[in-house]
Design an enzyme around this catalytic site. Structure first.
Site, PDB file in Angstrom:
ATOM      1  CB  VAL A 178      -0.959  -0.004   1.212  1.00  0.00           C
ATOM      2  CG1 VAL A 178      -1.687   1.336   1.342  1.00  0.00           C
ATOM      3  CG2 VAL A 178      -1.967  -1.139   1.078  1.00  0.00           C
ATOM      4  N   GLY A 206      -5.118  -9.055  11.807  1.00  0.00           N
ATOM      5  CA  GLY A 206      -5.135  -8.185  10.641  1.00  0.00           C
ATOM      6  C   GLY A 206      -5.868  -8.765   9.459  1.00  0.00           C
ATOM      7  CG  ASN A 236       5.213  -4.592   9.629  1.00  0.00           C
ATOM      8  OD1 ASN A 236       4.469  -4.946   8.709  1.00  0.00           O
ATOM      9  ND2 ASN A 236       5.378  -3.334   9.971  1.00  0.00           N
ATOM     10  CB  CYS A 248       6.391   0.173   6.763  1.00  0.00           C
ATOM     11  SG  CYS A 248       5.545   0.189   5.161  1.00  0.00           S
TER      12      CYS A 248
END
Lengths: 265, 306
Positions: free
Chosen positions: B74, B267, B194, B132
């Site tokens: 994203v 998630g 993550n 990220c």
């Protein structure tokens, strides 16, 4: 509170090669859906982890059913094409529908391939006096549901890429010819990105409002995960990424920045 | 029946009504899922990763489906921390659930400025995104080097008015040293994992599926890796650990708790079933009932190695 629905499959019909029509019994969807919206279907299995977004092809309110038409493209749709009975787990109806308004007395829909089918629901819902369907398919065997389009619109013209049925032309050429005769009040389009871009350009050149139904790989289907990005204009000289599932799938053609929207699938 | 089961947990001085927290980047700012689930039932929500200024994000396609999971890139699309504070936080604060602000920056100064901006807000904790994988300088550069984790954590800690959670990347050789670095620098908690950096290729176009070429893998496919890393991190530090990676049912959550997590984040599973947090909570209760546990302390870290 909205719910994930577990609904009964009423029918599954193979329309051609790899295209299927599934009829699902759902009072909720039949009462609440609008043309242009989609259902997010759980297909199951490890390879088809996410739901599959599929446009609603038509709704039968009296019988509380709706149809989806899908093409087998991978593991998810393959699984779905084998489900002729039982239940289906769906989130629906989702997304922004086409704008249907009494102002639009003469409408033209331009569809290409699997993108033609959501336009049937639009034609059946519109109260326009004059409805025209311009439909493009690859070849004769891929022309399906023609009778339902003929029942829904006064004028139906079909083009095939190889000329084995209807006119040998691009559907965009049919639109150009149609506009020469009479300008409609609005053009609605759904199909390959390159086709919709051309349709939008023709409509805009002729000053006709145009709505496009965009496609992009989706995650959640409700606007939370932000993956199904579509580049759109923001004010005079800025742009941003809207999301096909929530801000669309239907957009005004003039809002789209086409440079990043052509078949990025 | 389940009246004697207490799902509440205290992490870094914040009490969560249950240990099921929505993972950053999968839940937006709660608006969309609030139409499908009562947000009051959630332990907490970690919001979509925030940056100092608005970010448009990466071009599409941003998602590729892979066996039992997804790759996403994203690219931190978000309206910026100030807009979040003004427009989205008030919405979230209507609900009786904990709100965690996930922040990402290009520089240590940016992280500090965001922590300062959020200082007078009603958020319950800050989650430092140093992991990220989808933006060039969006954190991962900080999150793969223990010295940089220490530097950024101690810097942000000085500006942080709320408890600080450091979200760790699995794209490292030794997760224990990363967790220890965060702890040494004053982190109140670490969360992991993550996404795992991955790639999917369209063999017909001979190109990567994602426009950004690489993306982060999440979903059930990553769960065993995540459980192992949570186990290692939990045994390397004394601060609480929040575990995540592919959790889709109560039993999955129990695995992470046994491995040493005080709470879990959920998630990708939300995408398939918006009611999955409720299923996880009830699955957790059933497990506790079966073994006559009354408190999460009876599970957390109770793994016995072979």
């Amino acid at each position: 509170m909205k719910k994930v629905l577990t609904e009964q499959i009423a029918d599954l019909e193979k329309l051609c090669d790899d295209v299927y029509k599934m009829t699902v019994r759902s009072e909720y969807v039949a009462q609440n859906a609008a043309p242009g919206q989609f259902v997010n279907v759980k297909c199951g299995g490890i390879e088809a982890f996410l739901r599959r977004p599929i446009s609603i092809c038509d709704v039968d309110r009296a019988n509380s059913t709706f149809d989806i038409v899908f093409q087998v493209k991978g593991n998810g749709t393959e699984r779905l094409s084998c489900k002729c009975t039982g239940e289906v787990d769906i989130m629906a109806p989702l997304g922004k529908p086409f704008e249907i308004d009494d102002r639009y007395k003469s409408i033209v829909v331009v569809g290409g391939g699997i993108g033609t089918f959501p336009l049937l629901y639009l034609l059946n819902s519109s109260k326009a006096e004059e409805k025209t369907a311009l439909l493009g398919f690859r070849t004769k065997t891929s022309v399906v549901l023609e009778n339902r389009f003929r029942a829904a619109a006064q004028h139906v013209e079909i083009a095939t890429d190889d000329g084995t049925y209807g006119k040998q032309a691009f559907v965009t050429e049919l639109l150009e010819q149609r506009i020469l005769g009479q300008k409609p009040d609005i053009v609605y389009t759904c199909g390959p990105g390159i086709m919709m871009r051309k349709v939008a350009a023709i409509a805009e050149k002729n000053g006709i409002p145009c709505q496009v139904s965009m496609e992009q790989r989706m995650g959640c289907g409700i606007g939370a995960c932000l993956v199904c990005a579509c580049k759109t204009k923001k004010g005079e000289d800025d742009w941003g990424f809207a999301h096909v599932c929530k801000d669309g799938p239907v957009f005004w053609s003039t809002d789209i920045c086409w440079d990043q929207c052509e078949d990025s699938r | 029946m389940s009246n004697n089961i207490d799902l509440s947990v205290n992490i870094a001085g914040i009490s969560f009504k249950n240990p099921v927290i929505m993972a950053s980047g999968t839940y937006g700012f709660g608006h969309e899922y609030s139409e499908y689930i009562d947000l009051n039932t959630l332990g907490g929500i970690s919001v979509k990763g925030l940056t100092l200024k608005e970010r448009k994000g990466n071009p599409p396609p941003r998602i590729a489906e892979t066996p039992a999971g997804i790759l996403n890139s994203v690219g931190l699309q978000n309206p910026g921390v100030e807009v979040f504070k003004k427009h989205d936080l008030p919405f979230l604060k209507q609900f009786d659930t904990r709100v965690i602000a996930n922040i990402a920056g290009n520089t240590i100064e940016e992280y500090c400025e965001m922590a300062e901006i959020l200082g007078d807000s009603e958020i319950d904790a800050i989650e430092l995104n140093v992991s990220c994988p989808n933006v060039k300088a969006g954190g991962l550069a900080f999150g793969t080097d223990p010295l940089l984790i220490e530097e950024i954590t101690s810097a942000v800690k000085r500006y942080c008015k709320q408890p600080l959670i450091v979200k760790l990347s699995p794209n490292v050789g030794d997760i224990k040293s990363m967790a220890r670095a965060a702890e040494a620098a004053g982190a109140d908690c670490v969360s992991l994992i993550n996404t795992i950096l991955g790639m999917a290729i369209d063999i017909h176009r001979k190109k990567p599926v994602l426009a950004n070429n690489f993306g982060g893998l999440s979903g059930p496919a990553v769960k065993p890796v995540a459980v192992r890393m949570v186990y290692e991190a939990a045994h390397a530090v004394k601060i609480p650990v929040i575990g995540m990676g592919g959790i889709a049912c109560g039993d999955d959550a129990v695995e992470f708790l046994l491995a040493g997590a005080a709470a879990v984040m959920v998630g990708t599973a939300n995408f398939i079933n918006p009611a999955v947090p409720l299923d996880i909570i009830s699955g957790l209760k059933e497990y506790m009932k079966k073994y006559r546990y009354s408190n999460l302390k009876d599970i957390t870290g109770k793994l016995e190695l072979n």
